[in-house]
Motif scaffolding. Structure first.
Motif, PDB file in Angstrom:
ATOM      1  N   LYS A   1       2.275  -7.753 -12.708  1.00 59.05           N
ATOM      2  CA  LYS A   1       1.937  -6.506 -11.815  1.00 59.05           C
ATOM      3  C   LYS A   1       3.571  -6.211 -11.181  1.00 59.05           C
ATOM      4  N   LEU A   2       3.961  -5.177 -12.005  1.00 59.19           N
ATOM      5  CA  LEU A   2       5.514  -4.938 -11.652  1.00 59.19           C
ATOM      6  C   LEU A   2       5.731  -3.115 -11.536  1.00 59.19           C
ATOM      7  N   LEU A   3       6.725  -2.963 -10.781  1.00 60.83           N
ATOM      8  CA  LEU A   3       7.078  -1.565 -10.434  1.00 60.83           C
ATOM      9  C   LEU A   3       8.550  -1.527 -11.207  1.00 60.83           C
TER      10      LEU A   3
ATOM     11  N   LEU B   1       2.978   0.487  -2.919  1.00 66.15           N
ATOM     12  CA  LEU B   1       2.214  -0.064  -4.118  1.00 66.15           C
ATOM     13  C   LEU B   1       2.081  -1.628  -3.436  1.00 66.15           C
TER      14      LEU B   1
ATOM     15  N   LEU C   1      -6.746  -2.155  -7.911  1.00 67.14           N
ATOM     16  CA  LEU C   1      -6.098  -3.371  -8.091  1.00 67.14           C
ATOM     17  C   LEU C   1      -6.841  -4.557  -7.016  1.00 67.14           C
TER      18      LEU C   1
ATOM     19  N   VAL D   1       1.493  -2.002 -14.774  1.00 70.80           N
ATOM     20  CA  VAL D   1       3.062  -1.786 -14.760  1.00 70.80           C
ATOM     21  C   VAL D   1       3.143  -0.220 -14.204  1.00 70.80           C
TER      22      VAL D   1
ATOM     23  N   ALA E   1       9.402  -5.541  -8.195  1.00 71.38           N
ATOM     24  CA  ALA E   1       9.993  -4.485  -8.497  1.00 71.38           C
ATOM     25  C   ALA E   1      11.135  -4.572  -9.203  1.00 71.38           C
TER      26      ALA E   1
ATOM     27  N   ASN F   1      -3.796   0.912  -5.549  1.00 71.08           N
ATOM     28  CA  ASN F   1      -4.009  -0.115  -4.603  1.00 71.08           C
ATOM     29  C   ASN F   1      -5.484  -0.515  -4.538  1.00 71.08           C
TER      30      ASN F   1
ATOM     31  N   VAL G   1       7.909  -2.773  -3.143  1.00 73.62           N
ATOM     32  CA  VAL G   1       6.165  -2.848  -3.023  1.00 73.62           C
ATOM     33  C   VAL G   1       5.922  -3.526  -1.870  1.00 73.62           C
TER      34      VAL G   1
ATOM     35  N   GLN H   1      -0.313  -3.713  -3.732  1.00 80.48           N
ATOM     36  CA  GLN H   1      -0.970  -4.713  -4.746  1.00 80.48           C
ATOM     37  C   GLN H   1      -0.219  -5.152  -5.915  1.00 80.48           C
ATOM     38  N   LEU H   2       1.316  -4.504  -5.870  1.00 73.99           N
ATOM     39  CA  LEU H   2       2.187  -5.175  -6.957  1.00 73.99           C
ATOM     40  C   LEU H   2       2.958  -6.210  -6.457  1.00 73.99           C
ATOM     41  N   ASN H   3       3.381  -7.034  -7.359  1.00 71.67           N
ATOM     42  CA  ASN H   3       3.900  -8.306  -6.830  1.00 71.67           C
ATOM     43  C   ASN H   3       5.590  -8.084  -7.019  1.00 71.67           C
TER      44      ASN H   3
END
Length: 516
Positions: free
Chosen positions: A124-126, A252, A228, A237, A258, A225, A71, A254-256
């Motif tokens: 905020k997860l992948l 991604l 978010l 997610v 993964a 993105n 991410v 804007q996710l924090n």
């Protein structure tokens, strides 16, 4: 004209969404009732999907590692967390940090919701993994935990799974979420869906980013993105295959964080088979076939092997799916949806499933709603012509009947008054009485027919479409019963009024099979 050109449904949808849409204020009491009803439905649907999942039969705790380089946002290290007491054991997490991908071994953690809740992740997860590794099952487990939290806390946002394969190019994520929420959960008005999205009262859980194809995937990542970055969200997610995620040019950002679901180890596979007293599969088959061993490192294929293996050599996923389909079709314990001797033959069952899988693939739809079939499912020019002609005749008959009743009533009243004025009071009273009688007789019929016009048009369109597909031998007449038959054989699962194949890979396999 709309019926004949095939644009009837588009016109109806446009009128419903734009011309008939109301901006009425919605009371807090109604919002609370809608929220509770939706959560109860979500709880039932998610529990059903988990219980019927092929992965649910695999009682192995998957190993996970965090891959922050997947991410765009780099944050500080996650501190090791002590596991809570639970029946889950041996779920291991490894954390990668910085650009050098240095691995940090951490203590076992309990569930993916712990990653979601962590102060550095902030919801905020992948979720990454190989095909069949259990990404969707992990997403379902996370959703179930979030639903339980929302049921206990009225201020907690509602978690809802959306299928990214239905996202349209260049469509803002906000608009897409509102549209899909109101479409899938039809009791939720568009105005409520819009309010929940804009007030950050939902947590979108997005599955199938890899289903879009590389070009559309990059566009979707950009849209995610932007979504978010433009507004605060309590969480989001995304599930994606590792290879497709790494091939994408966009990240991604804007996710924090993964997490990556790692393949099963030899010890995990042997331990699972031993618990089922099927260790002979390992000793006599898997250990001697490197390609089969690699398949079994994914929970989906290990489960299929346990169900389908009958001593026949299996070297790849296609052969494994074929063995599973054959085993399920011939299993006597899976019969009973139809009366004895009335169920469709194996050949006919496969034909219907292959046709349905192909249509879902073409429409990029992971789920199937019988009422949601569209004229685009017609293939040949002949089918499309017959559909338009038959639909035109049906609509002409309906409108002719309605107009005949309405104008007949109007003319009766008009001529009754006219003759009454011309020939005296007796004729006037007779005309009024006759007009009143016509109104009482035909008014109750005309009124209900005029009111739900849009609904009636949908019914006629749907009936015409299903009749043509049935006559073309593409679908059975009693589609709902057949789908229950397919669900009993564990090819399809039912979630509410919708149906989906047991796994996306199984659907793709059916779609690639030849139609008989």
């Amino acid at each position: 004209m709309a019926a004949l050109t095939g644009n009837l449904q588009k016109i109806i949808d446009f009128c419903q969404k734009n011309l008939l849409r109301k901006k009425a204020e919605i009371s807090e009491e109604k919002l609370t009732k809608l929220r509770k009803g939706l959560l109860n439905r979500l709880e039932t649907d998610i529990s059903t999907r988990i219980e019927n999942s092929l992965h649910e039969l695999i009682k192995i705790d998957l190993e996970m590692e965090q891959q922050r380089h997947q991410v765009g946002r780099q944050t500080s290290e996650l501190a090791p967390q002590e596991p809570e007491n639970s029946n889950l054991v041996n779920r291991v997490s490894k954390f990668l940090r910085g650009d050098n991908h240095q691995t940090i071994q951490l203590k076992p953690t309990q569930k993916s919701i712990e990653f979601f809740n962590h102060k550095d992740i902030k919801g905020k997860l992948l979720i990454l993994g190989e095909p069949g590794a259990g990404k969707t099952t992990e997403l379902l487990s996370l959703t179930k935990d979030l639903i339980q939290r929302a049921l206990k806390d009225e201020t907690a946002p509602i978690p809802i799974i959306f299928e990214l394969s239905t996202w349209k190019n260049d469509q803002p994520i906000r608009d897409w979420l509102i549209e899909k929420l109101s479409e899938i959960y039809q009791g939720i008005p568009l105005a409520v869906a819009e309010q929940w999205i804009d007030n950050q009262q939902l947590i979108p859980l997005l599955d199938g980013l890899d289903e879009l194809g590389l070009e559309r995937e990059n566009k979707c990542i950009v849209a995610l993105n932007q979504f978010l970055a433009s507004s605060f969200q309590p969480g989001l997610v995304v599930c994606c295959r590792r290879e497709e995620d790494e091939q994408a040019q966009e990240k991604l950002e804007q996710l924090n964080g993964a997490i990556y679901l790692q393949p099963l180890s030899d010890d995990q596979i042997q331990g699972y088979l031993q618990s089922l007293r099927r260790l002979s599969i390992w000793n006599n088959t898997i250990i001697n076939e490197p390609s089969l061993l690699e398949l079994c490192r994914k929970p989906l294929f290990l489960n299929l092997l346990v169900v389908a293996y009958q001593g026949r050599a299996i070297k790849n996923s296609s052969e494994l799916f074929e063995a599973y389909i054959e085993k399920q079709l011939n299993n006597p314990s899976l019969q009973g949806t139809y009366p004895p001797g009335k169920s469709p033959s194996q050949k006919r069952t496969l034909h219907y499933l292959i046709w349905l899988a192909r249509k879902l693939e073409a429409e990029r739809e992971p789920e199937f709603l019988i009422e949601g079939m569209q004229p685009t499912w017609l293939e040949s020019t002949k089918q499309k012509i017959v559909y338009r002609v038959f639909l035109g005749l049906m609509l002409g008959l309906m409108f002719g009947l309605m107009l005949g009743l309405m104008f007949g009533l109007m003319l009766g009243l008009m001529f009754g008054l006219m003759f009454g004025l011309m020939f005296g009071l007796e004729w006037l009273m007779l005309g009024l009485i006759f007009g009143l009688m016509l109104g009482l007789m035909f008014g109750p019929m005309v009124g209900p027919m005029v009111g739900p016009m849009v609904g009636l048009l949908n019914v006629i369109q749907h009936f015409t479409l299903r009749l043509i597909l049935y006559l073309n031998d593409d679908i059975p007449w009693n589609y709902a019963k057949f789908l229950e038959h397919a669900a009993k054989h564990r090819f399809i699962q039912r979630v509410g009024g919708r149906y989906r194949f047991m796994h996306d890979l199984l659907r793709k396999h059916f779609a690639q099979m030849p139609l008989s």
